[in-house]
Design an enzyme around this catalytic site. Structure first.
Site, PDB file in Angstrom:
ATOM      1  N   HIS A 264     -11.347  -1.103   4.570  1.00 16.01           N
ATOM      2  CA  HIS A 264     -11.473  -1.140   3.108  1.00 16.01           C
ATOM      3  C   HIS A 264     -12.489  -2.160   2.621  1.00 16.01           C
ATOM      4  O   HIS A 264     -13.038  -2.019   1.537  1.00 16.01           O
ATOM      5  CB  HIS A 264     -10.100  -1.315   2.446  1.00 16.01           C
ATOM      6  CG  HIS A 264      -9.497   0.021   2.180  1.00 16.01           C
ATOM      7  ND1 HIS A 264      -9.844   0.793   1.095  1.00 16.01           N
ATOM      8  CD2 HIS A 264      -8.644   0.757   2.914  1.00 16.01           C
ATOM      9  CE1 HIS A 264      -9.223   1.952   1.171  1.00 16.01           C
ATOM     10  NE2 HIS A 264      -8.484   1.955   2.275  1.00 16.01           N
TER      11      HIS A 264
ATOM     12  N   HIS B  70      -7.761  -0.986  -4.350  1.00 16.87           N
ATOM     13  CA  HIS B  70      -7.991  -1.508  -2.999  1.00 16.87           C
ATOM     14  C   HIS B  70      -8.777  -2.815  -3.040  1.00 16.87           C
ATOM     15  O   HIS B  70      -8.589  -3.676  -2.190  1.00 16.87           O
ATOM     16  CB  HIS B  70      -8.650  -0.441  -2.124  1.00 16.87           C
ATOM     17  CG  HIS B  70      -7.738   0.727  -1.833  1.00 16.87           C
ATOM     18  ND1 HIS B  70      -7.644   1.822  -2.661  1.00 16.87           N
ATOM     19  CD2 HIS B  70      -6.846   0.941  -0.833  1.00 16.87           C
ATOM     20  CE1 HIS B  70      -6.753   2.672  -2.156  1.00 16.87           C
ATOM     21  NE2 HIS B  70      -6.249   2.164  -1.042  1.00 16.87           N
TER      22      HIS B  70
ATOM     23  N   PHE C  24      -0.969   7.404   5.067  1.00 17.85           N
ATOM     24  CA  PHE C  24      -1.091   6.350   4.051  1.00 17.85           C
ATOM     25  C   PHE C  24       0.141   5.430   3.993  1.00 17.85           C
ATOM     26  O   PHE C  24       0.023   4.251   3.712  1.00 17.85           O
ATOM     27  CB  PHE C  24      -1.363   6.942   2.681  1.00 17.85           C
ATOM     28  CG  PHE C  24      -2.807   7.314   2.488  1.00 17.85           C
ATOM     29  CD1 PHE C  24      -3.816   6.632   3.153  1.00 17.85           C
ATOM     30  CD2 PHE C  24      -3.160   8.349   1.635  1.00 17.85           C
ATOM     31  CE1 PHE C  24      -5.154   6.963   2.974  1.00 17.85           C
ATOM     32  CE2 PHE C  24      -4.495   8.692   1.444  1.00 17.85           C
ATOM     33  CZ  PHE C  24      -5.492   8.008   2.118  1.00 17.85           C
TER      34      PHE C  24
ATOM     35  N   HIS D  11      -9.827   6.924   8.316  1.00 22.63           N
ATOM     36  CA  HIS D  11      -8.377   6.720   8.483  1.00 22.63           C
ATOM     37  C   HIS D  11      -7.877   7.613   9.620  1.00 22.63           C
ATOM     38  O   HIS D  11      -7.186   7.162  10.536  1.00 22.63           O
ATOM     39  CB  HIS D  11      -7.630   7.104   7.202  1.00 22.63           C
ATOM     40  CG  HIS D  11      -7.380   5.945   6.284  1.00 22.63           C
ATOM     41  ND1 HIS D  11      -6.370   5.040   6.497  1.00 22.63           N
ATOM     42  CD2 HIS D  11      -8.022   5.536   5.161  1.00 22.63           C
ATOM     43  CE1 HIS D  11      -6.389   4.125   5.535  1.00 22.63           C
ATOM     44  NE2 HIS D  11      -7.387   4.399   4.713  1.00 22.63           N
TER      45      HIS D  11
ATOM     46  N   HIS E 249      -4.549   6.897  -5.084  1.00 20.91           N
ATOM     47  CA  HIS E 249      -5.550   7.726  -4.401  1.00 20.91           C
ATOM     48  C   HIS E 249      -5.869   8.923  -5.285  1.00 20.91           C
ATOM     49  O   HIS E 249      -5.237   9.123  -6.305  1.00 20.91           O
ATOM     50  CB  HIS E 249      -5.031   8.197  -3.037  1.00 20.91           C
ATOM     51  CG  HIS E 249      -4.782   7.048  -2.101  1.00 20.91           C
ATOM     52  ND1 HIS E 249      -3.537   6.685  -1.691  1.00 20.91           N
ATOM     53  CD2 HIS E 249      -5.643   6.167  -1.541  1.00 20.91           C
ATOM     54  CE1 HIS E 249      -3.626   5.625  -0.896  1.00 20.91           C
ATOM     55  NE2 HIS E 249      -4.889   5.285  -0.796  1.00 20.91           N
TER      56      HIS E 249
ATOM     57  N   HIS F  17     -14.072   7.537   3.856  1.00 18.96           N
ATOM     58  CA  HIS F  17     -12.803   6.806   3.790  1.00 18.96           C
ATOM     59  C   HIS F  17     -11.667   7.556   4.487  1.00 18.96           C
ATOM     60  O   HIS F  17     -11.034   7.042   5.400  1.00 18.96           O
ATOM     61  CB  HIS F  17     -12.430   6.481   2.331  1.00 18.96           C
ATOM     62  CG  HIS F  17     -11.013   6.034   2.196  1.00 18.96           C
ATOM     63  ND1 HIS F  17     -10.003   6.863   1.756  1.00 18.96           N
ATOM     64  CD2 HIS F  17     -10.407   4.867   2.520  1.00 18.96           C
ATOM     65  CE1 HIS F  17      -8.854   6.210   1.797  1.00 18.96           C
ATOM     66  NE2 HIS F  17      -9.070   4.993   2.248  1.00 18.96           N
TER      67      HIS F  17
ATOM     68  N   HIS G  25       0.833  -1.204   0.000  1.00 19.37           N
ATOM     69  CA  HIS G  25       0.000   0.000   0.000  1.00 19.37           C
ATOM     70  C   HIS G  25       0.865   1.249   0.000  1.00 19.37           C
ATOM     71  O   HIS G  25       0.606   2.204  -0.740  1.00 19.37           O
ATOM     72  CB  HIS G  25      -0.927  -0.013   1.215  1.00 19.37           C
ATOM     73  CG  HIS G  25      -1.898   1.116   1.219  1.00 19.37           C
ATOM     74  ND1 HIS G  25      -1.765   2.195   2.036  1.00 19.37           N
ATOM     75  CD2 HIS G  25      -2.996   1.352   0.460  1.00 19.37           C
ATOM     76  CE1 HIS G  25      -2.755   3.051   1.792  1.00 19.37           C
ATOM     77  NE2 HIS G  25      -3.512   2.560   0.841  1.00 19.37           N
TER      78      HIS G  25
HETATM   79 CU1  C2O Z   1      -5.093   3.470   0.076  1.00 25.23          CU
HETATM   80 CU2  C2O Z   1      -7.576   3.692   2.749  1.00 25.23          CU
HETATM   81  O1  C2O Z   1      -6.167   3.934   1.621  1.00 25.23           O
END
Ligand code: C2O
Length: 549
Positions: free
Chosen positions: A328, A165, A315, A299, A156, A295, A135
């Site tokens: 996710h 994802h 990230f 995070h 992203h 989203h 990631h």
């Molecule tokens: Cu690539 Cu939730 O992030």
């Protein structure tokens, strides 16, 4: 002319030593070349002949340090990379359970699976460490694009967000199934769109010795209903009364807005197009509503400002927290719900889903047999063909449309753009001419040229026809949406990091109807800074339709 030139030369000759003049000239030339030269990218990218043969393709051998100097590259494959093949359609379906509904037996099995993955040596491409690095590599620019060695691959801020994802979870799940010797094993999803599932699922927080625990999470949030509009560091924002029910209901309205009102067609839902040769994915590209919120906000909710937001709130480190894969899971489920229950008309999806540049984009993963495979977006679209489904649970936000507050509009002096958003600002924005508005076109508020630091968390909220002195909460119609940025890497104590440039596009057709403002020629847009500092180039309103008509 000649005489004045002579005069200048004589002056130099008389008063300045030639070597000083020479050095000064060199310095000037140097400054010109390195400061004012045209950006290299622009010189190198050949003008595209067609939109339709520019799918982003990942160059495996190009993996190098990320933008921030981290090494997230997987081990270099010793065998040839094969194209990913969909699994045999006769294999049994994997059913991903809602994490809060999972029974003890399942939880024990999942803990064991992650334990085994964490026990693999770090250099094993299937190890937990490498899953997290994967990631990091795709998020922070470790790979470059085939054919464009100077362009990074980013997943992203645009239309690769959902497919990348989905694949990451797919391979993660298959690896766990292999480690458990149970090919039917499916990962749990964090059902944050449903009140009983809105807290961090118990399995992740109940036992600090378990493989599912992450000590860096925000301790104050472990047993609290998640705030889908979370502003990093601000605990009382959308639910000042601290009552769980009010937070739950605000979350449902927020998800309705993001999934329904702001996601009327594919261009809005998926975020910006991103093609090979688009060198800096972050230069003007933008995420869709779900990518921004919930989203990004979730995070940040999991990370802890006291720990510099590691793991989930950065990230580069997010996938080191096992909760990442369940977060996710639900993001992926949102993609399914949007296609199957909300925007069911293919005409409204075709501008993305029929685009070769999207369908042919690809990423490289290691499968459960350690075979490196190139997986194409086109094979990600039908999740059932990937062999999994989600446990069916209620979708309580389907009828949770935000309601108008109808406050008085404020009449503050209009601001001039570009503007630094260091306080609440308002602007009157003209709508497209009445005669061009059509039912099949969505009216889109575009906040353009949003500039900010890449390695800092950023959020601001957008309100329409609201009271600038006391902006409403996300449960009201006047709250049009949010721009949310999750910091990409650690700041490592650096004051300044790289700048990013993005945009926010909010579908506002429903909102204007609900505010009974659809006959107006202008709207009042108010921007409320919540976290970090951004500069904004301008605000316009456009009409778009996905069908291109
Ligand atoms: Cu690539 Cu939730 O992030």
């Amino acid at each position: 002319m000649k005489s004045s030139l002579k005069l200048v030369c004589c002056y130099f000759h008389k008063h300045l030593r030639p070597h000083i003049v020479l050095i000064s000239i060199c310095i000037c030339v140097y400054i010109y070349l390195y400061k004012f030269r045209p950006p290299i990218q622009k010189c190198l990218v050949p003008p595209s002949s067609s939109k339709d043969d520019r799918a982003v393709s990942t160059n495996m051998t190009s993996c190098g340090l990320t933008d921030d100097g981290d090494n997230c590259c997987p081990p270099m494959p010793s065998t040839e990379i094969k194209d990913f093949k969909l699994p045999s359609q006769s294999s049994p379906m994997r059913v991903r359970p809602a994490a809060h509904l999972a029974d003890e037996k399942y939880i024990a099995k999942y803990k064991e699976a992650i334990r085994r993955m964490k026990a693999l040596p770090d250099e094993d491409p299937l190890s937990f460490k490498q899953q997290a690095n994967l990631h990091c590599a795709y998020c922070n620019g470790a790979y470059s694009q085939v054919g464009y060695p100077h362009c990074q691959v980013h997943i992203h801020y645009g239309w690769l967000f959902f497919p990348f994802h989905r694949y990451q979870l797919y391979f993660f799940e298959k690896i766990l199934g292999m480690l458990l010797e149970d090919p039917t094993f499916a990962i749990p999803f964090w059902n944050w769109d449903n009140p009983p599932g809105m807290k961090m699922p118990d399995m992740f927080v109940e036992d600090s010795n378990s493989s599912l625990y992450d000590v860096l999470r925000n301790a104050d949030h472990l047993r609290k209903v998640v705030d889908c509009n979370y502003n990093v560091g601000d605990e009382t924002y959308s639910s000042p009364q601290e009552s769980q029910e009010s937070q739950e209901s605000i979350n449902l309205k927020t998800i309705y807005r993001q999934m329904v009102s702001n996601s009327k067609n594919a261009e809005l839902f998926y975020g910006s197009a991103y093609r090979a040769g688009d060198c800096d994915a972050r230069n003007g590209s933008y995420g869709g509503p779900v990518e921004n919120c919930p989203h990004n906000t979730i995070h940040s909710w999991c990370g802890d400002p006291k720990n510099g937001e590691e793991d989930m709130g950065i990230f580069a480190t997010a996938a080191r927290d096992p909760i990442f894969y369940s977060h996710h899971g639900n993001v992926d489920r949102m993609w399914i719900i949007w296609r199957e229950n909300i925007t069911t008309d293919p005409e409204k999806r075709k501008c993305v889903e029929d685009s070769k540049d999207w369908l042919d984009a690809n990423f490289i993963f290691y499968d459960e047999n350690r075979q490196p495979v190139r997986a194409y977006v086109r094979d990600s679209l039908d999740y059932e063909k990937l062999g999994y489904v989600y446990e069916k649970v209620d979708i309580p936000w389907f009828n949770e449309k935000p309601t108008p507050r109808k406050s008085k509009k404020s009449k503050k002096p209009a601001v001039e753009f570009p503007v630094v958003l260091d306080k609440v600002i308002s602007a009157v924005v003209a709508r497209p001419n009445n005669s061009t508005r059509r039912d099949d076109k969505e009216e889109v508020l575009v906040i353009e040229g949003i500039e900010f630091e890449k390695d800092e968390a950023v959020k601001f909220d957008v309100h329409i026809n609201d009271d600038e002195d006391s902006p409403c909460g996300p449960e009201n119609t006047e709250f049009a949406g949010s721009f949310v940025h999750v910091q990409h890497s650690h700041t490592h104590g650096k004051k300044k990091t790289k700048k990013m440039n993005s945009a926010l596009r909010l579908g506002i057709t429903d909102l204007l109807k609900d505010l009974e403002a659809d006959g107006d020629d202008t709207v009042l847009v108010t921007l409320v800074p919540r976290k970090g500092l951004v500069t904004i180039r301008g605000i316009v309103i456009e009409l778009i339709s996905c069908s291109g008509k």
